[in-house]
Design a protein around this motif. Structure first.
Motif, PDB file in Angstrom:
ATOM      1  N   ALA A   6      60.649  15.248  58.841  1.00 16.28           N
ATOM      2  CA  ALA A   6      61.354  16.228  58.010  1.00 16.28           C
ATOM      3  C   ALA A   6      60.697  16.353  56.634  1.00 16.28           C
ATOM      4  N   ARG A   7      60.304  15.218  56.057  1.00 13.01           N
ATOM      5  CA  ARG A   7      59.608  15.290  54.766  1.00 13.01           C
ATOM      6  C   ARG A   7      58.294  16.050  54.904  1.00 13.01           C
ATOM      7  N   ILE A   8      57.543  15.769  55.948  1.00  8.70           N
ATOM      8  CA  ILE A   8      56.261  16.445  56.152  1.00  8.70           C
ATOM      9  C   ILE A   8      56.481  17.951  56.304  1.00  8.70           C
ATOM     10  N   ARG A   9      57.506  18.349  57.069  1.00  8.79           N
ATOM     11  CA  ARG A   9      57.789  19.785  57.233  1.00  8.79           C
ATOM     12  C   ARG A   9      58.123  20.431  55.897  1.00  8.79           C
ATOM     13  N   ALA A  10      58.951  19.744  55.090  1.00  6.91           N
ATOM     14  CA  ALA A  10      59.353  20.305  53.797  1.00  6.91           C
ATOM     15  C   ALA A  10      58.153  20.438  52.870  1.00  6.91           C
ATOM     16  N   TRP A  11      57.314  19.427  52.838  1.00  2.00           N
ATOM     17  CA  TRP A  11      56.142  19.472  51.955  1.00  2.00           C
ATOM     18  C   TRP A  11      55.155  20.542  52.407  1.00  2.00           C
ATOM     19  N   GLU A  12      54.904  20.626  53.696  1.00  7.11           N
ATOM     20  CA  GLU A  12      53.960  21.641  54.192  1.00  7.11           C
ATOM     21  C   GLU A  12      54.506  23.052  53.937  1.00  7.11           C
ATOM     22  N   LYS A  13      55.818  23.215  54.096  1.00 13.83           N
ATOM     23  CA  LYS A  13      56.408  24.526  53.823  1.00 13.83           C
ATOM     24  C   LYS A  13      56.279  24.872  52.342  1.00 13.83           C
ATOM     25  N   ALA A  14      56.525  23.889  51.469  1.00 18.98           N
ATOM     26  CA  ALA A  14      56.403  24.139  50.035  1.00 18.98           C
ATOM     27  C   ALA A  14      54.972  24.529  49.674  1.00 18.98           C
ATOM     28  N   ILE A  15      54.009  23.829  50.237  1.00 18.03           N
ATOM     29  CA  ILE A  15      52.605  24.155  49.967  1.00 18.03           C
ATOM     30  C   ILE A  15      52.306  25.575  50.445  1.00 18.03           C
ATOM     31  N   GLY A  16      52.779  25.917  51.629  1.00 17.56           N
ATOM     32  CA  GLY A  16      52.564  27.267  52.144  1.00 17.56           C
ATOM     33  C   GLY A  16      53.181  28.325  51.255  1.00 17.56           C
ATOM     34  N   GLU A  17      54.413  28.066  50.785  1.00 12.99           N
ATOM     35  CA  GLU A  17      55.077  29.024  49.897  1.00 12.99           C
ATOM     36  C   GLU A  17      54.312  29.187  48.585  1.00 12.99           C
ATOM     37  N   CYS A  18      53.672  28.111  48.129  1.00 14.87           N
ATOM     38  CA  CYS A  18      52.928  28.181  46.868  1.00 14.87           C
ATOM     39  C   CYS A  18      51.666  29.029  47.002  1.00 14.87           C
ATOM     40  N   GLY A  19      51.338  29.453  48.209  1.00  9.25           N
ATOM     41  CA  GLY A  19      50.267  30.424  48.379  1.00  9.25           C
ATOM     42  C   GLY A  19      50.588  31.729  47.671  1.00  9.25           C
ATOM     43  N   ARG A  20      51.858  32.122  47.626  1.00 12.43           N
ATOM     44  CA  ARG A  20      52.240  33.364  46.925  1.00 12.43           C
ATOM     45  C   ARG A  20      52.016  33.211  45.420  1.00 12.43           C
ATOM     46  N   PHE A  21      52.371  32.050  44.897  1.00  6.47           N
ATOM     47  CA  PHE A  21      52.098  31.764  43.486  1.00  6.47           C
ATOM     48  C   PHE A  21      50.595  31.860  43.214  1.00  6.47           C
ATOM     49  N   ALA A  22      49.787  31.261  44.082  1.00  4.37           N
ATOM     50  CA  ALA A  22      48.336  31.265  43.897  1.00  4.37           C
ATOM     51  C   ALA A  22      47.776  32.684  43.908  1.00  4.37           C
ATOM     52  N   GLU A  23      48.225  33.489  44.847  1.00  7.41           N
ATOM     53  CA  GLU A  23      47.721  34.870  44.944  1.00  7.41           C
ATOM     54  C   GLU A  23      48.084  35.677  43.694  1.00  7.41           C
ATOM     55  N   ALA A  24      49.294  35.476  43.184  1.00  9.15           N
ATOM     56  CA  ALA A  24      49.717  36.201  41.984  1.00  9.15           C
ATOM     57  C   ALA A  24      48.881  35.784  40.776  1.00  9.15           C
ATOM     58  N   VAL A  25      48.615  34.497  40.671  1.00  6.60           N
ATOM     59  CA  VAL A  25      47.785  34.019  39.560  1.00  6.60           C
ATOM     60  C   VAL A  25      46.382  34.608  39.646  1.00  6.60           C
ATOM     61  N   MET A  26      45.817  34.643  40.849  1.00  7.84           N
ATOM     62  CA  MET A  26      44.463  35.181  40.994  1.00  7.84           C
ATOM     63  C   MET A  26      44.407  36.657  40.622  1.00  7.84           C
ATOM     64  N   ARG A  27      45.455  37.414  40.954  1.00  8.84           N
ATOM     65  CA  ARG A  27      45.488  38.822  40.550  1.00  8.84           C
ATOM     66  C   ARG A  27      45.499  38.945  39.034  1.00  8.84           C
ATOM     67  N   TRP A  28      46.264  38.072  38.386  1.00  7.36           N
ATOM     68  CA  TRP A  28      46.305  38.120  36.924  1.00  7.36           C
ATOM     69  C   TRP A  28      44.942  37.745  36.334  1.00  7.36           C
ATOM     70  N   LEU A  29      44.287  36.736  36.883  1.00  2.00           N
ATOM     71  CA  LEU A  29      42.985  36.313  36.367  1.00  2.00           C
ATOM     72  C   LEU A  29      41.953  37.435  36.456  1.00  2.00           C
ATOM     73  N   GLU A  30      42.039  38.226  37.511  1.00  2.00           N
ATOM     74  CA  GLU A  30      41.077  39.311  37.681  1.00  2.00           C
ATOM     75  C   GLU A  30      41.366  40.485  36.737  1.00  2.00           C
ATOM     76  N   SER A  31      42.629  40.606  36.294  1.00  2.00           N
ATOM     77  CA  SER A  31      42.985  41.683  35.362  1.00  2.00           C
ATOM     78  C   SER A  31      44.054  41.150  34.407  1.00  2.00           C
TER      79      SER A  31
END
Length: 360
Positions: free
Chosen positions: A326-351
């Motif tokens: 259960a901990r592994i599932r929660a952590w992997e899901k959190a990491i996956g969700e943080c992909g949206r944060f990463a993509e938004a940051v990269m868009r800001w960095l480019e502009s």
């Protein structure tokens, strides 16, 4: 959630002025720190991957510096194949930490050594051209030099509560360095903790990475690292939790100002691990070492949408107990969700839109 509400930006006045006047290019970034923070650092792995693919290859030279989990992240980022290295660190950190109910310090050290080894891939660190890598550790001295007792550490904690400078009587900063050039920290000492610089090589890389993430009393100390002063080595976060360092040595070393890009999981900087429960130690606006720093972190609204409404943290080992799956599932899901944060940051960095930046 819009792309701008998933992250917050904070900057010192020099960094803000740079973004307003010049925008932001990879060549503008002189340094990228990676903070300690245990499982919270997992949230930044998706952004690390994006930076490794699309940003860092366009930076002609950059210094990567990290402590604890941040050391494992930057050791991966510094390599010629950073994506594979980050994948290894993520798997080892998430999946290998399946402890018994009462793990001994030796048990924890065995697992942490696997993570340190995963960062290297079992091979010599292959630092790519243009990258300087610095791993932060803390060497015991004073009353901690020959003692690992709870009493000795309690004395260190009380001394730090009185004054951060008093903690320097118990710990010395030791930096392990590899890559393009000498670290900006390798010059004269800049605080009471001093600085010892040691070349990072095949003989000491694994021990240095292990030491940087070795929490006192939770894991066993790393003793007598090759090429470094003899003694017990502990988590670099004890001194440099969020890496509040004299970055102006690097950002203003040339005719043009460069900045520090700081992916973080908080929107503030706390000097030492023992300061995290001392809110008055959080660095206030105007600290000269934050002048050229641009920090980006997940927003509170973004964090609220993660499993358990927060970043992964060490309390999850108790929260999930023996239910490692259960901990592994929660952590992997959190990491996956943080992909949206990463993509938004990269868009800001480019502009980059400087109107979104608040003072740090």
């Amino acid at each position: 959630m819009t792309r701008h509400t998933s992250f917050v930006l904070r900057a010192g006045p020099g960094a803000l002025q740079h973004v307003r006047e010049n925008g932001l290019e990879p060549a503008d970034v002189a340094c990228m720190p990676a903070a300690a923070g245990g499982p919270k650092g997992l949230a930044l792995l998706p952004l690390d991957r994006c930076l490794a693919r699309d940003w860092l290859p366009r930076a002609p030279r950059i210094e990567l510096i990290g402590a604890s989990v941040g050391a494992w992240r930057v050791a991966a980022l510094a390599q010629r194949d950073p994506i594979a290295a980050l994948d290894r660190v993520q798997y080892a950190y998430v999946h290998d930490q399946c402890y018994d109910a009462r793990p001994t310090p030796a048990d924890v050290s065995i697992v942490c050594r696997r993570i340190a080894r995963a960062a290297r891939g079992g091979l010599p660190l292959d630092v790519r051209a243009g990258v300087a890598l610095t791993i932060v550790t803390a060497r015991a001295r004073g009353r901690l030099h020959d003692r690992e007792s709870k009493l000795a550490f309690a004395e260190a904690v009380l001394s730090n509560a009185i004054s951060r400078s008093r903690l320097a009587g118990y710990l010395e900063r030791v930096l392990f360095h590899a890559g393009a050039s000498a670290s900006f920290l390798a010059a004269e000492p800049f605080d009471e903790f001093g600085r010892v610089s040691v070349a990072l090589d095949e003989a000491n890389a694994e021990d240095a990475l292990l030491a940087s993430g070795t929490i006192p009393l939770v894991a066993a100390p790393v003793r007598d690292i090759a090429g470094a002063p003899a003694g017990n080595y502990w988590d670099g976060a004890l001194i440099d939790y969020h890496l509040l360092l004299p970055y102006s040595r690097l950002t203003r070393a040339e005719s043009r100002r460069r900045i520090v890009l700081y992916p973080h999981f908080h929107d503030f900087v706390t000097p030492g691990w023992l300061d995290k429960h001392l809110p008055w130690r959080r660095s206030a606006s105007g600290h000269p070492w934050l002048e050229d720093l641009l920090l980006v972190a997940p927003s509170p609204s973004f964090l609220a949408g993660l499993p358990d409404g927060k970043l992964p943290d060490r309390q999850d080992f108790y929260r999930y107990g023996p239910d490692h799956a259960a901990r592994i599932r929660a952590w992997e899901k959190a990491i996956g969700e943080c992909g949206r944060f990463a993509e938004a940051v990269m868009r800001w960095l480019e502009s980059p839109d400087p109107s979104l930046i608040k003072p740090i």
